[in-house]
Design a protein around this motif. Structure first.
Motif, PDB file in Angstrom:
ATOM      1  N   ASP B 249       0.848  -1.196   0.000  1.00  0.00           N
ATOM      2  CA  ASP B 249       0.000   0.000   0.000  1.00  0.00           C
ATOM      3  C   ASP B 249       0.883   1.246   0.000  1.00  0.00           C
ATOM      4  OD1 ASP B 249      -2.202  -1.738   0.494  1.00  0.00           O
ATOM      5  OD2 ASP B 249      -1.698  -1.712   2.643  1.00  0.00           O
ATOM      6  N   ILE B 250       1.918   1.160   0.791  1.00  0.00           N
ATOM      7  CA  ILE B 250       2.834   2.299   0.955  1.00  0.00           C
ATOM      8  C   ILE B 250       4.238   1.827   0.543  1.00  0.00           C
ATOM      9  CG2 ILE B 250       3.825   3.962   2.609  1.00  0.00           C
ATOM     10  CD1 ILE B 250       0.897   4.273   2.732  1.00  0.00           C
ATOM     11  N   ILE B 251       4.886   2.618  -0.270  1.00  0.00           N
ATOM     12  CA  ILE B 251       6.284   2.279  -0.589  1.00  0.00           C
ATOM     13  C   ILE B 251       7.197   3.287   0.094  1.00  0.00           C
ATOM     14  CG2 ILE B 251       8.031   2.188  -2.429  1.00  0.00           C
ATOM     15  CD1 ILE B 251       6.147   0.627  -4.067  1.00  0.00           C
ATOM     16  N   VAL B 252       8.096   2.746   0.898  1.00  0.00           N
ATOM     17  CA  VAL B 252       9.064   3.610   1.573  1.00  0.00           C
ATOM     18  C   VAL B 252      10.348   3.598   0.755  1.00  0.00           C
ATOM     19  CG1 VAL B 252      10.361   4.031   3.694  1.00  0.00           C
ATOM     20  CG2 VAL B 252       8.054   3.092   3.822  1.00  0.00           C
ATOM     21  N   ALA B 253      10.898   4.774   0.509  1.00  0.00           N
ATOM     22  CA  ALA B 253      12.191   4.885  -0.167  1.00  0.00           C
ATOM     23  C   ALA B 253      13.233   5.279   0.865  1.00  0.00           C
ATOM     24  CB  ALA B 253      12.124   5.927  -1.271  1.00  0.00           C
ATOM     25  N   ALA B 254      14.307   4.511   0.913  1.00  0.00           N
ATOM     26  CA  ALA B 254      15.389   4.813   1.862  1.00  0.00           C
ATOM     27  C   ALA B 254      16.669   4.169   1.346  1.00  0.00           C
ATOM     28  CB  ALA B 254      15.045   4.276   3.253  1.00  0.00           C
ATOM     29  N   TYR B 255      17.810   4.732   1.737  1.00  0.00           N
ATOM     30  CA  TYR B 255      19.087   4.130   1.342  1.00  0.00           C
ATOM     31  C   TYR B 255      19.972   4.010   2.574  1.00  0.00           C
ATOM     32  CZ  TYR B 255      21.151   8.851   1.486  1.00  0.00           C
ATOM     33  OH  TYR B 255      21.602  10.082   1.896  1.00  0.00           O
ATOM     34  N   PHE B 287      20.494   7.433 -10.470  1.00  0.00           N
ATOM     35  CA  PHE B 287      19.363   7.168  -9.590  1.00  0.00           C
ATOM     36  C   PHE B 287      18.334   6.286 -10.297  1.00  0.00           C
ATOM     37  CE2 PHE B 287      15.450   8.031  -7.267  1.00  0.00           C
ATOM     38  CZ  PHE B 287      15.905   7.978  -5.960  1.00  0.00           C
ATOM     39  N   PRO B 288      17.772   5.313  -9.587  1.00  0.00           N
ATOM     40  CA  PRO B 288      16.797   4.401 -10.227  1.00  0.00           C
ATOM     41  C   PRO B 288      15.409   5.033 -10.379  1.00  0.00           C
ATOM     42  CG  PRO B 288      17.168   3.746  -7.950  1.00  0.00           C
ATOM     43  CD  PRO B 288      18.093   4.905  -8.201  1.00  0.00           C
ATOM     44  N   TYR B 289      15.275   6.010 -11.261  1.00  0.00           N
ATOM     45  CA  TYR B 289      13.981   6.672 -11.454  1.00  0.00           C
ATOM     46  C   TYR B 289      12.931   5.714 -12.028  1.00  0.00           C
ATOM     47  CZ  TYR B 289      16.464  11.105 -10.869  1.00  0.00           C
ATOM     48  OH  TYR B 289      17.214  12.131 -10.374  1.00  0.00           O
ATOM     49  N   ALA B 290      13.389   4.837 -12.957  1.00  0.00           N
ATOM     50  CA  ALA B 290      12.415   4.001 -13.674  1.00  0.00           C
ATOM     51  C   ALA B 290      11.610   3.087 -12.742  1.00  0.00           C
ATOM     52  CB  ALA B 290      13.131   3.196 -14.758  1.00  0.00           C
ATOM     53  N   PRO B 291      12.235   2.336 -11.830  1.00  0.00           N
ATOM     54  CA  PRO B 291      11.417   1.489 -10.949  1.00  0.00           C
ATOM     55  C   PRO B 291      10.516   2.310 -10.033  1.00  0.00           C
ATOM     56  CG  PRO B 291      13.736   1.398 -10.306  1.00  0.00           C
ATOM     57  CD  PRO B 291      13.672   2.095 -11.627  1.00  0.00           C
ATOM     58  N   VAL B 292      10.962   3.491  -9.626  1.00  0.00           N
ATOM     59  CA  VAL B 292      10.108   4.347  -8.793  1.00  0.00           C
ATOM     60  C   VAL B 292       8.843   4.693  -9.577  1.00  0.00           C
ATOM     61  CG1 VAL B 292       9.915   6.598  -7.647  1.00  0.00           C
ATOM     62  CG2 VAL B 292      12.044   5.279  -7.444  1.00  0.00           C
ATOM     63  N   GLU B 293       9.025   5.073 -10.835  1.00  0.00           N
ATOM     64  CA  GLU B 293       7.861   5.425 -11.661  1.00  0.00           C
ATOM     65  C   GLU B 293       6.965   4.202 -11.892  1.00  0.00           C
ATOM     66  OE1 GLU B 293       8.654   7.183 -15.476  1.00  0.00           O
ATOM     67  OE2 GLU B 293       6.536   7.718 -15.755  1.00  0.00           O
ATOM     68  N   ALA B 294       7.607   3.054 -12.111  1.00  0.00           N
ATOM     69  CA  ALA B 294       6.814   1.837 -12.356  1.00  0.00           C
ATOM     70  C   ALA B 294       5.892   1.547 -11.170  1.00  0.00           C
ATOM     71  CB  ALA B 294       7.764   0.662 -12.614  1.00  0.00           C
ATOM     72  N   TYR B 295       6.401   1.738  -9.937  1.00  0.00           N
ATOM     73  CA  TYR B 295       5.536   1.501  -8.771  1.00  0.00           C
ATOM     74  C   TYR B 295       4.503   2.612  -8.618  1.00  0.00           C
ATOM     75  CZ  TYR B 295       8.079  -2.616  -7.360  1.00  0.00           C
ATOM     76  OH  TYR B 295       8.603  -3.866  -7.340  1.00  0.00           O
ATOM     77  N   ALA B 296       4.861   3.821  -9.032  1.00  0.00           N
ATOM     78  CA  ALA B 296       3.888   4.922  -8.960  1.00  0.00           C
ATOM     79  C   ALA B 296       2.695   4.633  -9.875  1.00  0.00           C
ATOM     80  CB  ALA B 296       4.560   6.237  -9.343  1.00  0.00           C
ATOM     81  N   ASP B 297       2.937   3.841 -10.925  1.00  0.00           N
ATOM     82  CA  ASP B 297       1.872   3.481 -11.874  1.00  0.00           C
ATOM     83  C   ASP B 297       0.971   2.360 -11.360  1.00  0.00           C
ATOM     84  OD1 ASP B 297       2.363   5.302 -13.900  1.00  0.00           O
ATOM     85  OD2 ASP B 297       3.968   4.077 -14.768  1.00  0.00           O
ATOM     86  N   LYS B 298       1.399   1.646 -10.318  1.00  0.00           N
ATOM     87  CA  LYS B 298       0.608   0.496  -9.820  1.00  0.00           C
ATOM     88  C   LYS B 298      -0.593   0.975  -8.994  1.00  0.00           C
ATOM     89  CE  LYS B 298       3.728  -2.806 -10.889  1.00  0.00           C
ATOM     90  NZ  LYS B 298       3.542  -3.668 -12.048  1.00  0.00           N
ATOM     91  N   ASP B 299      -1.733   0.344  -9.211  1.00  0.00           N
ATOM     92  CA  ASP B 299      -2.944   0.738  -8.497  1.00  0.00           C
ATOM     93  C   ASP B 299      -2.864   0.477  -6.994  1.00  0.00           C
ATOM     94  OD1 ASP B 299      -4.118   1.665 -10.751  1.00  0.00           O
ATOM     95  OD2 ASP B 299      -5.104  -0.250 -11.249  1.00  0.00           O
TER      96      ASP B 299
END
Lengths: 247, 355
Positions: B249-255, B287-299
């Motif tokens: 439901d929530i994606i946390v981004a952290a490094y 920076f891995p922008y593409a996978p971030v966007e791919a998850y932003a597209d998921k319902d």
């Protein structure tokens, strides 16, 4: 066939110098190149070019060259020499480079007795940036940033780098020379060659300070500039060996 | 492979040596002092190896510049205020396209800041730092094992692309102990260093290492060439990890360190009935922008939360990746404060409540 009595040293490239008329960088470059030729070290030499008027030294010397940031040439040279201890590493630096922004680098390279050769060209002014005050500018000398003449109450006294570095126990050889006439040019050549020979023989840190001209920023003719070196600079920066560990 | 219990900083140093680094130039600063100390002990025992403590960070990085130009595998390490001092040299190294490895064990800032772990050097590491158009390749390990493998990899990547590489840790990773093994990464085919200043030996034309192009047209051509190289690096070297993202439901981004903490939060959230995923950039440049966007597209993804030990730096890149498709929240501690799992969990629950 006629005998060649004067030729361009092999250690200089064919690139024409960009220096102003009457500037003695050209003479000093030639002396460095002649010393490299005579010691046959061009092919194992790596020069470190400074920032300032001699920034294009990497175009003029016909050996591997590494450009450095303002003042950092002795640190860059240290990095190269530590990786390649059998090569000949030299820096060519002006007074803004060596005596101002790079004071720490030169003092500590000397303190470590890095086995490098430093050619220190002192013309008492910043040339490339348009004639500002240097740490070596004489008392009363007018520059764009000391337009009323250098006032020691405000900016201190000229730094005598050679004398200062000679106080370090570790330095091997420090000499101040001038290129304002033929006799002195010959002495300068001898000192520069010795500074390279010391490195070939693994003796340690050698620096030759060469008093040089800047007709453009001093506002003098080339001939007047040579006289100014003799009459005004040498009394403040006396010539001679400051330190020679061979003696 | 045999595992050894080591402190993070020492593991980095050992990894560098095993990757063939023979030259280290540095200047002491907390909390990375175990790196130079380890190098001082080990490098003199290696044939030709040199450890040298410079008079300043400025000198240290310029020694690296010279040694890299001479074709060596060379490293320096420092911590935040020291890295600031090294930026001049880093810009020159990038400008001259030389390979080297720079380790930054980040502490709180700005200014003298503190000595506790932080992630507030993100901007400095990935958005420039020094002057001019350039990028470092920046690895952000989150375990000691990864610090080892990425440090080893960093030397190959630097040589492959002729680009300085930064290993970005923090005081927590530098000071903690974990078991590590020193398995070498798969060998890459590396180009000859035929550009290096090693003395021309009469066999070739002189080499010049330089970043000066007085003619602006020439400089633009050089910078464009470098940016073409960056496109290849983005294509081939972007690395990231995802964890539990498939139905989150929530994606946390952290490094780095915060990503470790978020991993424990995921289980805590599950108990509260909230599905949390983690996206962890391993390279923060590229920076891995593409996978971030791919998850932003998921319902199933309702929102993103970026957790950092800073006032919000990487969150800007997450926003660039999300492209306004989902809300992006930020939670950060700074000044050397490390967020607790409970802190992060309550932020997540707040977002769920609002949504």
């Amino acid at each position: 066939m006629m005998k060649v009595v004067f030729d361009k040293p092999k250690a200089l490239s064919d690139t024409p110098f960009h220096y102003c008329p009457g500037c003695t960088h050209g003479i000093i470059h030639r002396l460095v190149a002649e010393a490299m030729d005579e010691l046959n070290i061009k092919d194992k030499a790596i020069g470190v070019a400074p920032v300032g008027c001699s920034v294009f030294a990497y175009k003029y010397f016909n050996c591997d060259m590494h450009e450095a940031a303002h003042g950092r040439a002795p640190a860059v040279a240290t990095g190269i020499k530590r990786v390649l201890p059998d090569n000949i590493v030299f820096t060519y630096q002006g007074d803004g480079d060596l005596a101002s922004i790079g004071t720490a680098e030169i003092v500590h390279a000397a303190a470590r007795n890095e086995n490098i050769t430093v050619i220190f060209v002192n013309n008492a002014i910043y040339g490339m940036t348009g004639g500002q005050m240097a740490p070596t500018t004489l008392i009363g000398q007018k520059t764009t940033t000391s337009p009323y003449g250098r006032d020691p109450k405000m900016t201190g006294l000229p730094i005598k780098m050679s004398e200062m570095l000679a106080t370090l126990d570790s330095t091997y050889y420090i000499e101040r020379v001038s290129v304002h006439d033929v006799k002195h040019i010959k002495q300068a050549k001898k000192a520069i060659k010795k500074a390279f020979e010391n490195q070939v023989e693994n003796k340690g840190f050698s620096l030759v300070e060469v008093l040089s001209t800047c007709p453009t920023n001093w506002g003098l003719s080339p001939a007047e500039s040579l006289d100014w070196v003799k009459d005004s600079m040498i009394p403040v920066y006396p010539l001679g060996v400051m330190k020679d560990s061979d003696e | 492979m045999e595992k050894v219990l080591m402190k993070g900083n020492e593991a980095i140093a050992e990894a560098a040596i095993q990757a063939g680094c023979k030259y280290f130039f540095g200047y002491p600063i907390t909390p990375q002092n175990e790196i130079p100390a380890y190098m001082a002990k080990k490098l003199p025992k290696i044939d030709g190896g040199v450890f040298l403590q410079a008079e300043s960070e400025v000198s240290a990085i310029n020694m690296v510049y010279g040694a890299a130009g001479a074709g060596a595998r060379v490293m320096t390490s420092s911590s935040s205020p020291g890295i600031s001092l090294k930026q001049e040299g880093i810009s020159y190294i990038a400008g001259a396209a030389l390979p080297c490895v720079i380790v930054n064990i980040v502490r709180g800032g700005p200014g003298l800041g503190g000595i506790q772990p932080a992630q507030s050097d993100y901007f400095q590491s990935v958005k420039g730092g020094g002057h001019g158009d350039y990028h470092l390749i920046v690895y952000a390990p989150s375990t000691l094992q990864e610090m080892v493998s990425l440090t080893m990899e960093a030397f190959d990547i630097a040589d492959l692309y002729r680009n300085p590489v930064m290993v970005l840790g923090d005081g927590m990773l530098g000071q903690m102990m974990e078991p590590v093994s020193f398995e070498k990464p798969p060998a890459r085919e590396l180009p000859e260093k035929d550009w290096s200043t090693t003395g021309c030996d009469g066999s070739r034309k002189p080499n010049v290492i330089n970043s000066l192009y007085i003619d602006p047209e020439e400089l633009e051509i050089e910078v464009n060439k470098t940016y073409k190289k960056y496109e290849v690096i983005k294509e081939n070297e972007t690395r990231y990890e995802t964890y539990n993202c498939e139905d989150a439901d929530i994606i946390v981004a952290a490094y780095g360190t915060t990503a470790r903490i978020v991993k424990s939060v995921i289980d805590m959230a599950k108990e509260k009935g909230v599905k949390v995923g983690l996206i962890r950039p391993i390279t923060i440049w590229p920076f891995p922008y593409a996978p971030v966007e791919a998850y932003a597209d998921k319902d199933h993804v309702k929102a993103f939360l970026t957790v950092e030990m800073s006032m919000g730096q990487m969150v800007e890149d997450i926003r660039l990746g999300v492209k306004n498709k989902k809300p992006v929240h930020f939670y950060g501690r700074t000044g050397g404060m490390v967020p607790t799992p409970d802190d992060i969990l309550s932020e997540i629950l707040k977002i769920v409540e609002e949504a």
